[in-house]
Each structure stands twice: as structure tokens, then as C-alpha cells.
Motif scaffolding. Structure first.
Motif, mmCIF file in Angstrom:
data_model
loop_
_atom_site.group_PDB
_atom_site.id
_atom_site.type_symbol
_atom_site.label_atom_id
_atom_site.label_comp_id
_atom_site.label_asym_id
_atom_site.label_seq_id
_atom_site.Cartn_x
_atom_site.Cartn_y
_atom_site.Cartn_z
ATOM 1 N N ASP A 252 0.507 -1.040 0.119
ATOM 2 C CA ASP A 252 0.044 -0.249 0.061
ATOM 3 C C ASP A 252 0.987 1.119 -0.124
ATOM 4 O O ASP A 252 0.599 2.219 -0.737
ATOM 5 N N LEU A 253 2.245 1.546 1.102
ATOM 6 C CA LEU A 253 2.965 3.049 1.136
ATOM 7 C C LEU A 253 3.576 2.601 -0.445
ATOM 8 O O LEU A 253 3.112 3.606 -1.184
ATOM 9 N N THR A 254 3.808 1.350 -1.322
ATOM 10 C CA THR A 254 4.640 1.870 -2.075
ATOM 11 C C THR A 254 4.127 2.041 -3.791
ATOM 12 O O THR A 254 4.685 1.992 -4.911
ATOM 13 N N SER A 255 2.949 1.440 -3.248
ATOM 14 C CA SER A 255 1.663 2.307 -4.192
ATOM 15 C C SER A 255 1.610 3.537 -4.288
ATOM 16 O O SER A 255 0.883 4.419 -5.555
ATOM 17 N N ARG A 256 1.609 4.294 -3.247
ATOM 18 C CA ARG A 256 2.030 5.857 -3.411
ATOM 19 C C ARG A 256 2.956 6.621 -3.348
ATOM 20 O O ARG A 256 2.486 7.603 -3.981
ATOM 21 N N ILE A 257 4.616 5.827 -3.410
ATOM 22 C CA ILE A 257 5.589 6.493 -3.774
ATOM 23 C C ILE A 257 6.980 5.494 -3.209
ATOM 24 O O ILE A 257 6.122 4.414 -3.334
ATOM 25 N N SER A 258 7.847 5.497 -4.375
ATOM 26 C CA SER A 258 8.846 5.047 -4.350
ATOM 27 C C SER A 258 9.467 5.310 -2.972
ATOM 28 O O SER A 258 10.374 6.451 -3.655
ATOM 29 N N PRO A 259 9.432 4.371 -1.845
ATOM 30 C CA PRO A 259 10.078 5.187 -0.873
ATOM 31 C C PRO A 259 11.981 4.814 -1.536
ATOM 32 O O PRO A 259 12.144 4.236 -2.042
ATOM 33 N N PRO A 260 12.899 6.215 -0.421
ATOM 34 C CA PRO A 260 14.338 5.672 -0.754
ATOM 35 C C PRO A 260 15.380 4.155 -0.761
ATOM 36 O O PRO A 260 15.560 4.316 -0.833
ATOM 37 N N GLY A 261 13.881 3.500 0.608
ATOM 38 C CA GLY A 261 15.151 2.621 1.208
ATOM 39 C C GLY A 261 14.168 1.386 1.619
ATOM 40 O O GLY A 261 13.000 1.954 2.180
ATOM 41 N N VAL A 262 14.816 0.387 1.709
ATOM 42 C CA VAL A 262 13.615 -0.590 2.812
ATOM 43 C C VAL A 262 14.864 -1.669 3.465
ATOM 44 O O VAL A 262 15.574 -1.972 3.029
ATOM 45 N N LEU A 263 14.002 -1.108 4.195
ATOM 46 C CA LEU A 263 15.369 -2.531 4.982
ATOM 47 C C LEU A 263 13.947 -3.626 6.134
ATOM 48 O O LEU A 263 13.135 -3.008 6.999
ATOM 49 N N LEU A 264 14.884 -4.988 5.968
ATOM 50 C CA LEU A 264 14.539 -6.390 6.886
ATOM 51 C C LEU A 264 15.053 -5.826 8.571
ATOM 52 O O LEU A 264 16.332 -5.394 8.101
ATOM 53 N N GLU A 265 14.525 -5.762 9.348
ATOM 54 C CA GLU A 265 14.487 -5.794 10.819
ATOM 55 C C GLU A 265 14.633 -7.101 11.653
ATOM 56 O O GLU A 265 13.715 -8.093 11.354
ATOM 57 N N ARG A 266 15.502 -7.668 12.109
ATOM 58 C CA ARG A 266 16.039 -8.581 12.962
ATOM 59 C C ARG A 266 16.905 -9.165 13.867
ATOM 60 O O ARG A 266 18.408 -8.313 13.203
ATOM 61 N N ASP A 267 16.367 -9.367 14.913
ATOM 62 C CA ASP A 267 16.972 -8.664 16.619
ATOM 63 C C ASP A 267 17.184 -9.638 17.823
ATOM 64 O O ASP A 267 18.451 -10.173 17.648
ATOM 65 N N GLU A 268 16.378 -10.812 16.969
ATOM 66 C CA GLU A 268 16.178 -12.323 17.658
ATOM 67 C C GLU A 268 15.971 -13.815 17.083
ATOM 68 O O GLU A 268 15.487 -13.355 16.179
ATOM 69 N N ASN A 269 16.548 -14.666 17.188
ATOM 70 C CA ASN A 269 15.658 -15.940 17.096
ATOM 71 C C ASN A 269 16.008 -15.689 15.723
ATOM 72 O O ASN A 269 15.462 -15.791 14.054
ATOM 73 N N PHE A 270 17.573 -15.969 15.649
ATOM 74 C CA PHE A 270 18.444 -15.137 13.847
ATOM 75 C C PHE A 270 18.130 -16.804 13.131
ATOM 76 O O PHE A 270 18.716 -18.255 13.144
ATOM 77 N N PRO A 271 17.292 -16.638 11.930
ATOM 78 C CA PRO A 271 16.944 -18.124 10.870
ATOM 79 C C PRO A 271 18.622 -18.147 10.179
ATOM 80 O O PRO A 271 19.308 -17.255 10.454
ATOM 81 N N GLU A 272 18.314 -19.139 9.156
ATOM 82 C CA GLU A 272 19.283 -19.671 8.730
ATOM 83 C C GLU A 272 19.498 -18.823 7.902
ATOM 84 O O GLU A 272 18.300 -17.704 7.275
#
Length: 450
Positions: A236-256
Motif C-alpha cells: 500500500d505504501l509503495t503504491s503511493r510513493i517509491s520510498p528511498p529505501g526499505v530495510l528488514l529488521e531482525r534482532d532475535e531468533n536468527f534463522p538460516e
């Protein structure tokens, strides 16, 4: 505005995997976990490859009633310069309350707490953001946070609050779509409405993260896969604007690494879906209730008319400070719940804060879970709900160990001896009250030879 691309949160536990991941344009590092004079080799190698590194602060407390601490601002500026970052980010939150402003004990939350969406809170936040902007060598972006609780008597929606903040200060926005989902589940707020009200041109980048639902409450854990509803908000957000950046956050329980790469692929797909249906830009729907003179420049310098009389600012800070101190005291010190708050939900928030403290203390003092085994977590959570953190997580670990020793809650034997020795090795030369020191000494003497 800097184009960042697709990124991932850099954490020591996945540093090697991040270096090997294809298609990583940039990373974000927790500012407080980076020492400017001793940057991790992994971050240095990423920088040498041209990967942008952005420091992400978690302890400034821009939404608190006090002015931003100069030492914390200096530290954030040093990290931005050491990493060659194009911007720095922080949160729209308060993390401590009390102290001289309210003539009450200074309390630390140990985590991010929401500010009320009121005129007082907005005025204080705008002033604090301007102070931070003037102290930092690069632009500042601020993040909307996830909330388990709602303040009574709020005067604005989240979108209206963020619109006015950006309009009055020129600050950039870090929009966390996972936090919009959290607030949808926990507070009944419509993510689409929030996006419609935002000044989209102020977005610096976007966070995406996972969580879980328990008993009707969404917990923004950063330790679980990104769910479909969060990806839908991203679309929905990217249908409104092309954001300068998108980032995945993961702080715990790290998978492979392969699972993280799969999540990044899902994020790219969500962004592409939004781009295919992008709609024409529209004027955000908001009702500020004030006549603003337009967006401030990126310098963050405000006119006198924006700032208002100094006496009004001081009064707003004191009113906000008293409200935040009462709430935080109820959460971490067991004092009565302030009027207008949901008691059940405050209980959930209090337990979440205690659990967060337990997790962080286990990281800064990993010997404690090793010594105590399965007893560590329930013992610490029980301790944290009655004892506020007083001087950071390392001191929190020492205070917890001392409390266990003095209360005699450990069974006799190896764990008790090892905990006592651990505490003695780290308690330092600072004098302690004689009665407490004597009692700990008695505990220690009683353990010798066992």
C-alpha cells in the motif's frame, strides 16, 4: 534525498551472513552498539565495498519531557561521522521519565514507549527534534513506534501527529510498516488511513519486521518472520510513493541465511506490486488545527512563532513530564495505574518491559543464564516488575544478582557459589551502603567451603 535501495539490519550474530548476501545495498546498525574508535571489521568491509551504513539510535528519548542529552547527541554524531552515514535515525518515543523536572526519581523504561498525541507532546517533540537536528552533522529521520497501550485524551491520529511534526521541523520520517500493523491490532488504527495522512515526500526509508499475536495482542518482536499483513501495508505504501529505501529488521531468533534472503525477496516483491499499481500523489488528509507557515528547511531551524514563549514550553514540558513519570512508575515500579489507562493492557506492557530487560541483560551478562539455567528468566522477570532499572543494563545485571543473593532465593550449591563470585568480580570499587555490603559479605562467608 539519498536513494538507499534494499537493506537489512546489521547485527553481530548475522554479520558474516550479511556480508555474503546478494543484493544488499545498505545496512543499519544500532548506534549504541557501535564504538566509533573500534568499528567491527564486518562494517568496515561493507563500507569498503560501497555499502551504506546508517546508525539507528534507541536511547535518545526525543519524545521525553526533558531536552535531549548533549552526551547522547554527541555520541550519535560521532557514529554518523565514523560510519560516513548520509543520515541518522531515532524514535518518536520516551525511554525515561522523572528526575528534576518532576521532583521524582528518574526511571528508565529499558525500551521505547509511546508519546501521547497531544499538543503538549507535539510541542515538546518538535523542540527536541530541532535541538537534535542542530547537533547532528547529517539529516535526522524519526521512526513511528509500535504500542501496546493507548494514552487517554489523545487529540490527533498518528498520521496527523507525524504530518505536523514533519511540517514544523522539516525532519524526515522513518516509517515502520510493522509498527502500523501492530497499532492496527492493538489500538484499532487503520494503516491505510495513517498512510493517507502522512507527508510521503518526507519519508527517508521504511522498516519491515515480524512479530506474533498472543491473546489478541500483537507483539513487535523482531524475532519472527514478516507476516503477510505487514507486506500488504508495504505494498500500500509503495503504491503511493517509491520510498528511498526499505530495510528488514531482525534482532532475535536468527534463522538460516537462506530464510533471511527469502524474506528480502518477499519484501522486494511487495515493493514491486505497489509500484505496478502506483496511484497519483494526493494531498494528505489532515486537520492540524493550526495555521502553519509551510515546511521548515532541512536545517531544522524554527522561527520564533513556531517555538512559542519559553514559559509555554516549560509548562508543556512539566505537564508531559508528570504524565510520563506517572505512567512509567506504574509500569516499572508497581505504583497505581494513572486514570484513563487500560489496567489489563498496562499489565501486558509491564510484563513486556520486564521480558525485554531479561533479554538484554542476558546479552550483556551471558554468564547469568549459564549460572542460573532455567531459573534465570522467571527470576529476572519477577525481579524487574518490582525493581526499576537504575543505571543501564550492566548495573541491572549486578543489581539482579545482588537481590538474589540477599533474598536467599537460590538453592544451596554450585549456582549460589558461582553467582556470588560473579557478583564479587564485577561489583567494582564503589562503596555501597554498609548494611547491604555487610549482608552480602555474610552471604559470601556462608558460602565459603560449600
Amino acid at each position: 534525498m539519498t536513494r538507499l535501495g534494499t537493506g537489512i539490519g546489521w547485527r553481530p550474530e548475522i554479520a558474516d551472513a550479511v556480508e555474503r548476501m546478494p543484493g544488499i545495498d545498505w545496512v543499519e546498525a544500532v548506534a549504541e552498539n557501535v564504538c566509533p574508535g573500534h568499528l567491527p571489521d564486518s562494517l568496515l568491509r561493507l563500507r569498503e565495498r560501497g555499502v551504506t551504513v546508517v546508525p539507528h539510535g534507541v536511547s535518545l528519548g526525543l519524545g521525553g519531557a526533558d531536552r535531549p542529552d548533549e552526551g547522547r547527541l554527541t555520541a550519535l554524531a560521532e557514529r554518523a561521522e565514523a560510519l560516513g552515514s548520509p543520515l541518522v535515525t531515532e524514535h518518536i518515543a520516551f525511554v525515561r521519565a522523572g528526575g528534576p523536572l518532576t521532583a521524582s526519581p528518574l526511571l528508565e523504561a529499558g525500551h521505547l514507549l509511546p508519546v501521547p498525541r497531544t499538543r503538549d507532546a507535539l510541542d515538546v517533540l518538535c523542540e527536541n527534534v530541532r535541538i537534535a537536528q542542530n547537533a547532528l552533522p547529517v539529516p535526522l529521520a524519526v521512526e513511528n513506534i509500535a504500542a501496546l497501550i493507548s494514552w487517554p485524551g489523545e487529540e490527533m491520529t498518528e498520521g496527523q501527529f507525524l504530518y505536523e511534526l514533519a511540517d514544523r521541523t522539516g525532519v524526515r520520517l522513518l516509517i515502520d510498516v510493522a509498527n502500523l500493523h501492530t497499532n492496527h491490532v492493538n489500538r484499532g488504527e487503520d494503516p491505510a488511513k495513517a498512510l493517507a495522512e502522512l507527508p510521503l515526500e518526507a519519508i527517508a526509508y521504511v522498516h519491515v519486521a515480524g512479530g506474533f499475536e498472543r491473546d489478541g495482542v500483537w507483539h513487535d518482536s523482531h524475532a519472527h518472520p514478516v507476516p503477510r499483513p505487514v507486506l500488504d501495508i508495504l505494498t500500500d505504501l509503495t503504491s503511493r510513493i517509491s520510498p528511498p529505501g526499505v530495510l528488514l529488521e531482525r534482532d532475535e531468533n536468527f534463522p538460516e541465511p537462506g530464510e533471511l534472503e527469502g524474506e528480502l525477496a518477499s519484501i522486494r516483491e511487495a515493493v514491486e506490486r505497489g509500484a505496478r499499481i502506483r496511484r497519483p500523489a494526493a494531498t494528505p488528509a489532515h486537520d492540524s488545527g493550526t495555521a502553519e507557515s509551510g515546511r521548515a528547511s532541512d536545517s531544522g531551524i524554527a522561527s520564533d512563532s513556531e517555538s512559542g514563549p519559553a514559559s509555554d514550553s516549560a509548562s508543556a514540558r512539566q505537564r508531559l513530564g508528570l504524565a510520563q513519570a506517572a505512567l512509567l512508575s506504574a509500569l516499572v515500579a508497581g505504583t497505581p495505574v494513572p486514570e484513563g489507562f487500560d489496567r489489563v493492557r498496562l499489565g501486558v506492557q509491564a510484563r513486556a518491559l520486564a521480558a525485554k530487560r531479561a533479554d538484554v541483560v542476558a546479552k550483556v551478562a551471558p554468564e547469568l543464564p549459564t549460572i542460573l539455567g532455567a531459573e534465570y528468566r522467571p527470576a529476572f522477570v519477577g525481579y524487574a516488575q518490582r525493581h526499576p532499572m537504575r543505571a543501564g543494563y550492566r548495573q541491572d545485571a549486578l543489581d539482579f544478582a545482588e537481590n538474589l543473593l540477599l533474598a536467599g532465593k537460590l538453592t544451596e550449591g554450585r549456582p549460589r557459589r558461582e553467582l556470588r563470585q560473579w557478583w564479587l568480580d564485577r561489583s567494582g570499587p564503589a562503596p555501597r551502603p554498609r548494611s547491604r555490603l555487610a549482608r552480602v559479605g555474610q552471604v559470601g562467608r556462608s558460602l565459603i567451603g560449600r
